[in-house]
Design a protein around this motif. Structure first.
Motif, PDB file in Angstrom:
ATOM      1  N   ILE A 166       0.873  -1.198  -0.021  1.00  0.00           N
ATOM      2  CA  ILE A 166      -0.093  -0.071   0.010  1.00  0.00           C
ATOM      3  C   ILE A 166       0.833   1.284  -0.102  1.00  0.00           C
ATOM      4  N   ILE A 167       1.934   1.139   0.694  1.00  0.00           N
ATOM      5  CA  ILE A 167       2.664   2.309   0.812  1.00  0.00           C
ATOM      6  C   ILE A 167       3.470   2.539  -0.436  1.00  0.00           C
ATOM      7  N   THR A 168       4.119   1.243  -1.107  1.00  0.00           N
ATOM      8  CA  THR A 168       4.319   1.569  -2.428  1.00  0.00           C
ATOM      9  C   THR A 168       3.690   2.021  -3.446  1.00  0.00           C
ATOM     10  N   LEU A 169       2.316   1.547  -3.422  1.00  0.00           N
ATOM     11  CA  LEU A 169       1.562   2.096  -4.428  1.00  0.00           C
ATOM     12  C   LEU A 169       1.188   3.546  -4.249  1.00  0.00           C
ATOM     13  N   ALA A 170       1.059   4.060  -3.061  1.00  0.00           N
ATOM     14  CA  ALA A 170       0.987   5.449  -2.606  1.00  0.00           C
ATOM     15  C   ALA A 170       2.087   6.323  -3.065  1.00  0.00           C
ATOM     16  N   ALA A 171       3.108   5.599  -2.774  1.00  0.00           N
ATOM     17  CA  ALA A 171       4.553   6.468  -3.406  1.00  0.00           C
ATOM     18  C   ALA A 171       4.612   6.528  -4.688  1.00  0.00           C
ATOM     19  N   VAL A 172       4.146   5.483  -5.575  1.00  0.00           N
ATOM     20  CA  VAL A 172       4.268   5.664  -6.965  1.00  0.00           C
ATOM     21  C   VAL A 172       3.350   6.639  -7.265  1.00  0.00           C
ATOM     22  N   VAL A 173       1.906   6.747  -6.862  1.00  0.00           N
ATOM     23  CA  VAL A 173       0.990   8.058  -7.202  1.00  0.00           C
ATOM     24  C   VAL A 173       1.671   9.289  -6.926  1.00  0.00           C
ATOM     25  N   LEU A 174       2.346   9.404  -5.571  1.00  0.00           N
ATOM     26  CA  LEU A 174       2.767  10.623  -5.157  1.00  0.00           C
ATOM     27  C   LEU A 174       3.784  11.011  -5.940  1.00  0.00           C
ATOM     28  N   VAL A 175       4.666  10.072  -6.283  1.00  0.00           N
ATOM     29  CA  VAL A 175       6.111  10.371  -7.000  1.00  0.00           C
ATOM     30  C   VAL A 175       5.536  10.788  -8.434  1.00  0.00           C
ATOM     31  N   GLY A 176       4.613  10.043  -9.065  1.00  0.00           N
ATOM     32  CA  GLY A 176       4.280  10.227 -10.303  1.00  0.00           C
ATOM     33  C   GLY A 176       3.644  11.916 -10.404  1.00  0.00           C
ATOM     34  N   PHE A 177       2.693  12.153  -9.302  1.00  0.00           N
ATOM     35  CA  PHE A 177       2.029  13.553  -9.229  1.00  0.00           C
ATOM     36  C   PHE A 177       3.246  14.526  -9.100  1.00  0.00           C
ATOM     37  N   GLY A 178       4.107  14.103  -8.254  1.00  0.00           N
ATOM     38  CA  GLY A 178       5.062  15.026  -7.777  1.00  0.00           C
ATOM     39  C   GLY A 178       6.018  15.337  -8.943  1.00  0.00           C
ATOM     40  N   ILE A 179       6.479  14.359  -9.932  1.00  0.00           N
ATOM     41  CA  ILE A 179       6.795  14.621 -11.165  1.00  0.00           C
ATOM     42  C   ILE A 179       6.371  15.308 -12.257  1.00  0.00           C
ATOM     43  N   SER A 180       5.015  15.051 -12.172  1.00  0.00           N
ATOM     44  CA  SER A 180       4.316  15.942 -13.285  1.00  0.00           C
ATOM     45  C   SER A 180       4.195  17.610 -12.788  1.00  0.00           C
ATOM     46  N   ARG A 181       4.006  17.584 -11.464  1.00  0.00           N
ATOM     47  CA  ARG A 181       3.933  19.034 -11.072  1.00  0.00           C
ATOM     48  C   ARG A 181       5.364  19.761 -11.329  1.00  0.00           C
ATOM     49  N   GLY A 182       6.487  18.831 -11.026  1.00  0.00           N
ATOM     50  CA  GLY A 182       7.717  19.318 -11.262  1.00  0.00           C
ATOM     51  C   GLY A 182       8.049  19.777 -12.884  1.00  0.00           C
ATOM     52  N   LEU A 183       7.505  19.193 -13.568  1.00  0.00           N
ATOM     53  CA  LEU A 183       7.617  19.134 -14.948  1.00  0.00           C
ATOM     54  C   LEU A 183       6.779  20.585 -15.711  1.00  0.00           C
ATOM     55  N   VAL A 184       6.006  20.777 -14.849  1.00  0.00           N
ATOM     56  CA  VAL A 184       5.161  21.930 -15.526  1.00  0.00           C
ATOM     57  C   VAL A 184       5.814  23.142 -15.943  1.00  0.00           C
ATOM     58  N   PRO A 185       7.018  23.311 -15.521  1.00  0.00           N
ATOM     59  CA  PRO A 185       7.752  24.594 -16.367  1.00  0.00           C
ATOM     60  C   PRO A 185       8.022  23.997 -17.705  1.00  0.00           C
ATOM     61  N   LEU A 186       8.548  22.900 -17.888  1.00  0.00           N
ATOM     62  CA  LEU A 186       8.869  22.624 -19.169  1.00  0.00           C
ATOM     63  C   LEU A 186       7.697  22.511 -20.296  1.00  0.00           C
ATOM     64  N   GLN A 187       6.440  22.092 -19.532  1.00  0.00           N
ATOM     65  CA  GLN A 187       5.403  22.186 -20.525  1.00  0.00           C
ATOM     66  C   GLN A 187       4.819  23.402 -20.789  1.00  0.00           C
ATOM     67  N   LYS A 188       5.070  24.470 -19.805  1.00  0.00           N
ATOM     68  CA  LYS A 188       4.746  25.920 -20.504  1.00  0.00           C
ATOM     69  C   LYS A 188       5.959  26.301 -21.480  1.00  0.00           C
ATOM     70  N   LEU A 189       7.167  26.059 -21.246  1.00  0.00           N
ATOM     71  CA  LEU A 189       8.085  26.481 -22.000  1.00  0.00           C
ATOM     72  C   LEU A 189       7.830  25.647 -23.553  1.00  0.00           C
ATOM     73  N   LYS A 190       7.349  24.573 -23.507  1.00  0.00           N
ATOM     74  CA  LYS A 190       6.812  23.661 -24.790  1.00  0.00           C
ATOM     75  C   LYS A 190       5.788  24.321 -25.422  1.00  0.00           C
ATOM     76  N   ASN A 191       4.636  24.910 -24.647  1.00  0.00           N
ATOM     77  CA  ASN A 191       3.818  25.632 -25.229  1.00  0.00           C
ATOM     78  C   ASN A 191       4.040  26.845 -25.836  1.00  0.00           C
TER      79      ASN A 191
END
Length: 454
Positions: A166-191
């Protein structure tokens, strides 16, 4: 294509999953050891009870004095089958429900080992006993199947591993969300880069750009700056060269036309006619190059956008082209209605002129050409339709390339007309489509403009 998000997830999750695997293996080992130890000790209870009820008989093997009911109760289990036997050290069976060889190293301390009986895995506890009043030893063995042990092992393992999963699955979701949020500036740059047209060579803003991406943005801005300088130099060279050519070409054409009005031998007249044709082609090319220089990316400073009516631009151009159409006996018609666009008057005039010029060049005698402009909900539309030679569908993208001409094309075109039309359309945010008329022959050029913002 490599993905930064996937790479980050991979490098973060592989160690995490590896740790989960190691934890699972460790938990399985601990749970197996604990279950084996606990259930092995439980096998000692029936051994102790049995040893107290083994009785010697003169001239006969030992017997168990427990009643059948007591024996049944002692060796009955809700999950497993339980067996017992009493044997001599030489493997002579005295009594019991188990028929299993005794290991040679069984001593006076309990010994536990695994075996097979009737095709099933069993766990055996064995001990050597000296009976009261006798010098002979007996060996008592108690065995049971592994149903309880396996069930207990898996339940214990589940209890130990489930929180980690359960902790690993939660970590996967949180890590994925965190990476997505961290890559927002790259998405803005691409746009920011994606939204730009070919003509926009401004430097990319460096504010709010992550420090790791800043060198890439610096390099991109340097490239854009160098590209703008190169295009500007190319435009200046092209415009200057074409401009310098126009004056002598105009003078040459005038002189040739004057010469053709004079009396001269037929062969000389033919030479001057060819010279006039070559001069006109060179003049046309110089004019096309000048137009091309104005519509190159980075030439927005040369463009003057204003609100225009396409019908008012098309009508006088049809009058200018009418003489050429009549020479080829072409039916040049028009269907014009008020069509409002935002654009550069000179460039749109050039666009229409090139479309009409192409239609007249590649339509055979006694053909027709129809020019239309009209307004739709999706924006203004300009059409030039003819029943001429047409353009094969496989070549409709290639004819938009500069200096490309379809093999076998008649006339003396330079292959820039449709390239210029396409560039002017892009400069105005419009699209150029090359279609086949409903009659199935010829070409229908359609330029679609975006709606005018009021």
């Amino acid at each position: 294509m490599p993905s930064l998000k996937k790479s980050l997830l991979t490098w973060l999750l592989i160690p995490l999953l590896s740790l989960l695997t190691l934890a699972s293996v460790g938990a399985f080992y601990v749970a197996d050891k604990s279950a084996t130890s606990a259930f092995d000790k439980a096998l000692l209870d029936p051994i102790q009870v049995l040893s107290q009820h083994i009785q010697l008989q003169k001239g006969a093997p030992p017997i168990i004095t427990l009643s059948p009911e007591s024996l049944h109760s002692l060796f009955t289990d809700a999950y497993d089958s339980v067996y017992y036997q009493v044997v001599s050290p030489t493997n002579k069976l005295y009594t019991g429900t188990l028929n299993l060889s005794v290991p040679s190293n069984v001593g006076y301390k309990p010994q536990f080992y695994s075996a097979k009986f009737k095709g099933r895995d069993i766990r055996v506890a064995a001990i050597r006993l000296t009976l009261d009043g006798s010098d002979d030893d007996v060996i008592v063995q108690i065995a049971e199947t592994l149903t309880k042990r396996d069930r207990n092992l898996y339940e214990t393992l589940l209890i130990m591993i489930l929180p980690s999963i359960i902790i690993t699955l939660a970590a996967v979701v949180l890590v994925g969300f965190g990476i997505s949020r961290g890559l927002v500036p790259l998405q803005k740059l691409k746009n920011e880069i994606t939204r730009r047209s070919l003509n926009d060579l401004r430097a990319v803003p460096e504010s709010n750009v992550p420090i790791e991406v800043l060198p890439v943005v610096h390099a991109l801005n340097n490239l854009l700056s160098n590209l703008e300088a190169a295009i500007d130099g190319q435009q200046r060279f092209l415009a200057n060269a074409a401009h310098q050519l126009r004056t002598p070409l105009a003078g040459l054409q005038t002189q040739v036309e004057l010469a053709l009005r004079m009396d001269m031998p037929a062969d000389v007249h033919a030479i001057f006619t060819q010279l006039l044709d070559a001069t006109q082609r060179a003049t046309h090319l110089a004019n096309q190059l000048l137009t091309l220089a104005r519509v190159e990316p980075g030439a927005m400073h040369l463009v003057s956008m204003q609100r225009l009516d396409l019908a008012q631009l098309v009508e006088p151009l049809i009058g200018l082209m009418l003489v050429r159409a009549q020479v080829k006996k072409l039916d040049l018609g028009f269907e014009l209605s008020e069509t409002v666009v935002t654009g550069d008057k000179l460039l749109l005039t050039e666009l229409i002129t090139n479309l009409l010029d192409n239609a007249i060049r590649y339509t055979l005698e006694n053909g027709y050409i129809t020019v239309r402009c009209y307004q739709t909900a999706a924006g203004a539309v300009l059409e030039v339709e003819d029943n001429g030679l047409g353009i094969p569908e496989s070549l409709r993208r290639r004819v938009l390339e500069r200096f490309y001409r379809v093999d076998g094309s008649p006339g003396n075109g330079c292959g820039l007309g449709l390239a210029i039309v396409d560039e002017i359309a892009k400069l105005h945010g419009a699209t150029l489509e090359i279609l086949t008329p409903e009659l199935g022959r010829g070409t229908r050029m359609v330029v679609r403009f975006s709606p005018v913002v009021t």
